[in-house]
Design an enzyme around this catalytic site. Structure first.
Site, PDB file in Angstrom:
ATOM      1  N   LYS A 231       1.048  -1.192  -0.032  1.00  0.00           N
ATOM      2  CA  LYS A 231       0.002   0.109  -0.117  1.00  0.00           C
ATOM      3  C   LYS A 231       1.150   1.121   0.062  1.00  0.00           C
ATOM      4  CE  LYS A 231       0.758   1.563   4.553  1.00  0.00           C
ATOM      5  NZ  LYS A 231       1.447   2.776   4.685  1.00  0.00           N
TER       6      LYS A 231
ATOM      7  N   SER B 176       2.249  -5.902   7.280  1.00  0.00           N
ATOM      8  CA  SER B 176       0.597  -6.218   7.165  1.00  0.00           C
ATOM      9  C   SER B 176       0.179  -7.064   6.109  1.00  0.00           C
ATOM     10  CB  SER B 176       0.028  -4.804   7.083  1.00  0.00           C
ATOM     11  OG  SER B 176       0.589  -4.018   8.251  1.00  0.00           O
ATOM     12  N   ALA B 177       0.828  -6.864   5.186  1.00  0.00           N
ATOM     13  CA  ALA B 177       0.262  -7.579   3.849  1.00  0.00           C
ATOM     14  C   ALA B 177       0.457  -9.344   4.384  1.00  0.00           C
ATOM     15  CB  ALA B 177       1.224  -7.363   2.586  1.00  0.00           C
TER      16      ALA B 177
ATOM     17  N   ASP C 103      -2.916  -1.200   9.548  1.00  0.00           N
ATOM     18  CA  ASP C 103      -2.965  -1.508   8.082  1.00  0.00           C
ATOM     19  C   ASP C 103      -3.563  -2.694   7.562  1.00  0.00           C
ATOM     20  OD1 ASP C 103      -1.808   1.046   7.921  1.00  0.00           O
ATOM     21  OD2 ASP C 103       0.245   0.412   7.611  1.00  0.00           O
TER      22      ASP C 103
ATOM     23  N   GLY D   3       4.402  -4.025   4.186  1.00  0.00           N
ATOM     24  CA  GLY D   3       4.818  -5.304   4.044  1.00  0.00           C
ATOM     25  C   GLY D   3       4.395  -6.266   5.074  1.00  0.00           C
TER      26      GLY D   3
ATOM     27  N   ALA E 155      10.283  -2.742   6.566  1.00  0.00           N
ATOM     28  CA  ALA E 155      10.249  -1.483   7.008  1.00  0.00           C
ATOM     29  C   ALA E 155      10.553  -0.424   6.157  1.00  0.00           C
ATOM     30  CB  ALA E 155      11.647  -1.702   8.053  1.00  0.00           C
ATOM     31  N   GLY E 156       9.637  -0.585   4.956  1.00  0.00           N
ATOM     32  CA  GLY E 156       9.827   0.540   3.891  1.00  0.00           C
ATOM     33  C   GLY E 156       8.493   1.547   3.920  1.00  0.00           C
ATOM     34  N   GLY E 157       7.374   1.249   4.756  1.00  0.00           N
ATOM     35  CA  GLY E 157       6.336   2.343   4.819  1.00  0.00           C
ATOM     36  C   GLY E 157       5.387   1.807   3.904  1.00  0.00           C
TER      37      GLY E 157
HETATM   38  O1  C5P Z   1      -0.813  -0.911  14.533  1.00  0.00           O
HETATM   39  P1  C5P Z   1       0.631  -0.927  14.056  1.00  0.00           P
HETATM   40  O2  C5P Z   1       1.098  -2.092  15.132  1.00  0.00           O
HETATM   41  O3  C5P Z   1       0.979  -1.065  12.532  1.00  0.00           O
HETATM   42  O4  C5P Z   1       1.455   0.178  14.792  1.00  0.00           O
HETATM   43  C1  C5P Z   1       2.995   0.269  14.937  1.00  0.00           C
HETATM   44  C2  C5P Z   1       2.989   1.399  15.707  1.00  0.00           C
HETATM   45  O5  C5P Z   1       2.888   2.693  14.928  1.00  0.00           O
HETATM   46  C3  C5P Z   1       2.250   1.666  16.904  1.00  0.00           C
HETATM   47  O6  C5P Z   1       2.766   0.950  18.217  1.00  0.00           O
HETATM   48  C4  C5P Z   1       2.472   3.160  17.149  1.00  0.00           C
HETATM   49  O7  C5P Z   1       3.699   3.493  17.783  1.00  0.00           O
HETATM   50  C5  C5P Z   1       2.690   3.804  15.608  1.00  0.00           C
HETATM   51  N1  C5P Z   1       1.354   4.095  15.240  1.00  0.00           N
HETATM   52  C6  C5P Z   1       0.583   5.306  15.739  1.00  0.00           C
HETATM   53  N2  C5P Z   1      -0.527   5.700  15.306  1.00  0.00           N
HETATM   54  C7  C5P Z   1      -1.401   4.946  14.225  1.00  0.00           C
HETATM   55  C8  C5P Z   1      -0.767   3.908  13.793  1.00  0.00           C
HETATM   56  C9  C5P Z   1       0.452   3.405  14.325  1.00  0.00           C
HETATM   57  O8  C5P Z   1       1.153   6.089  16.444  1.00  0.00           O
HETATM   58  N3  C5P Z   1      -2.624   5.368  13.832  1.00  0.00           N
END
Ligand code: C5P
Length: 319
Positions: free
Chosen positions: A20, A119-120, A152, A117, A112-114
């Site tokens: 994404k 999540s996929a 995600d 990956g 770790a590319g934003g």
């Molecule tokens: O939801 P996910 O595990 O992918 O999020 C990873 C980290 O990214 C969270 O622990 C938080 O530090 C940060 N995050 C956030 N706000 C969001 C999504 C992620 O601060 N809406």
């Protein structure tokens, strides 16, 4: 069909899951639970991980890198922290079954590319195991389990173009006319999502900035996507996390500049970075921009992709 191929079909399921990008990422203040409220526009792109789940004596995960591309798979944990492992455990709990499966991931989305990956892979494992077990799971339950795994993950299941709110897990499908053509520049080192959000909080505290909820809204972009003209869409691409990603990896400024110099209509950091994404006028322009950007030496690798594409999709095995 031979009995052998029938047994392959019933004992292993492969699901293809897209990367994404965020065409808009508006980030609200830090919440008490450590997350930030988001208003985001997601789009799924034609860059995929393949996740296969097969019946086995126990639970295991293996990851291979597709030749020459993307991801440094050595950085991904292969223990209980692996998001695909967590996904099959979560579905096992939901279904009251022991998830004795071997998970195999062919990785093309950068680690770790934003680009979601991890999540996929979680989304692929969920959809693959639900099919392997022939679970008649309501879509809403599947998306709930997905949201519990990461913000995600529901979008990785769903794909297309969608407005994300809450942590990013609450989705509303959006109308996006036509196909958009992107160039992706992958960086040499990854960025951890929590550290990029922390850096944004730090930058905002330093400058005494409080996010304005009205500025989070991508109204103009929503309209532009419905009309589908990349020239109108490009200047509306926006990412509140970009200053934080640039603060942690200042070299990304050069990458962004090089993409525009190469002829892209617009370019921003993707999600929490460090991948940079460039919108181009059409498929030919994307190929030309990718070639020039490759030559500029400002990225580990460069490739084209288009969107929107479908979310996690079961692959039909060839007989
Ligand atoms: O939801 P996910 O595990 O992918 O999020 C990873 C980290 O990214 C969270 O622990 C938080 O530090 C940060 N995050 C956030 N706000 C969001 C999504 C992620 O601060 N809406």
């Amino acid at each position: 069909m031979s009995p052998a191929s029938l047994s392959v079909i019933s004992d292993a399921v492969t699901v293809r899951v897209p990367a994404k990008v965020n065409l808009h990422l508006g980030v609200g203040p830090l919440r008490d639970d450590g997350y930030h409220d988001l208003v985001t526009v997601y789009q799924a792109l034609s860059l995929y991980d393949d996740v296969t789940v097969a019946r086995a004596a126990g639970l295991s995960v293996e990851m291979t890198r597709d030749s020459g591309r993307g991801a440094d798979v050595a950085e991904v944990p292969l223990d209980d922290d692996n998001l695909a492992v967590r996904a099959v455990r979560a579905l096992g709990e939901y279904a009251g079954r022991d998830p004795k499966v071997a998970i195999e991931i062919v990785k093309r989305i950068p680690v770790a590319g934003g680009m979601a990956g991890g999540s996929a892979d979680a989304a692929g494992a969920l959809v693959a195991l639900a099919a392997l077990w022939k679970l008649d799971i309501p879509r809403a339950d599947l998306l709930d389990i997905a949201a519990g795994l990461g913000s995600d993950v529901p979008f990785s299941v769903q794909g297309g173009t969608a407005l994300g709110t809450g942590r990013g897990e609450q989705l509303m499908p959006m109308l996006a006319r036509g196909e958009l053509h992107w160039v992706l520049a992958f960086a040499r080192d990854g960025l951890s999502t929590p550290s990029v959000f922390r850096e944004l909080d730090r930058l905002r505290a330093d400058r005494d900035l409080t996010p304005d909820p009205d500025e989070l809204r991508p109204d103009a972009l929503v309209q532009a996507l419905a009309a589908g003209d990349p020239h109108v869409i490009a200047p509306l691409l926006h990412n509140d996390l970009q200053p934080a990603a640039l603060s942690l990896q200042p070299g990304l400024r050069r990458t962004l500049r090089a993409g525009i110099d190469a002829g892209a209509l617009g370019g921003i950091v993707s999600g929490s970075g460090p991948t940079c994404m460039f919108l181009c006028a059409d498929a030919d322009a994307a190929v030309a921009v990718a070639a020039e950007l490759s030559g500029a030496g400002v990225a580990r690798s460069v490739r084209t992709a288009s969107g929107p594409v479908s979310g996690a999709t079961r692959q039909v095995p060839s007989a």
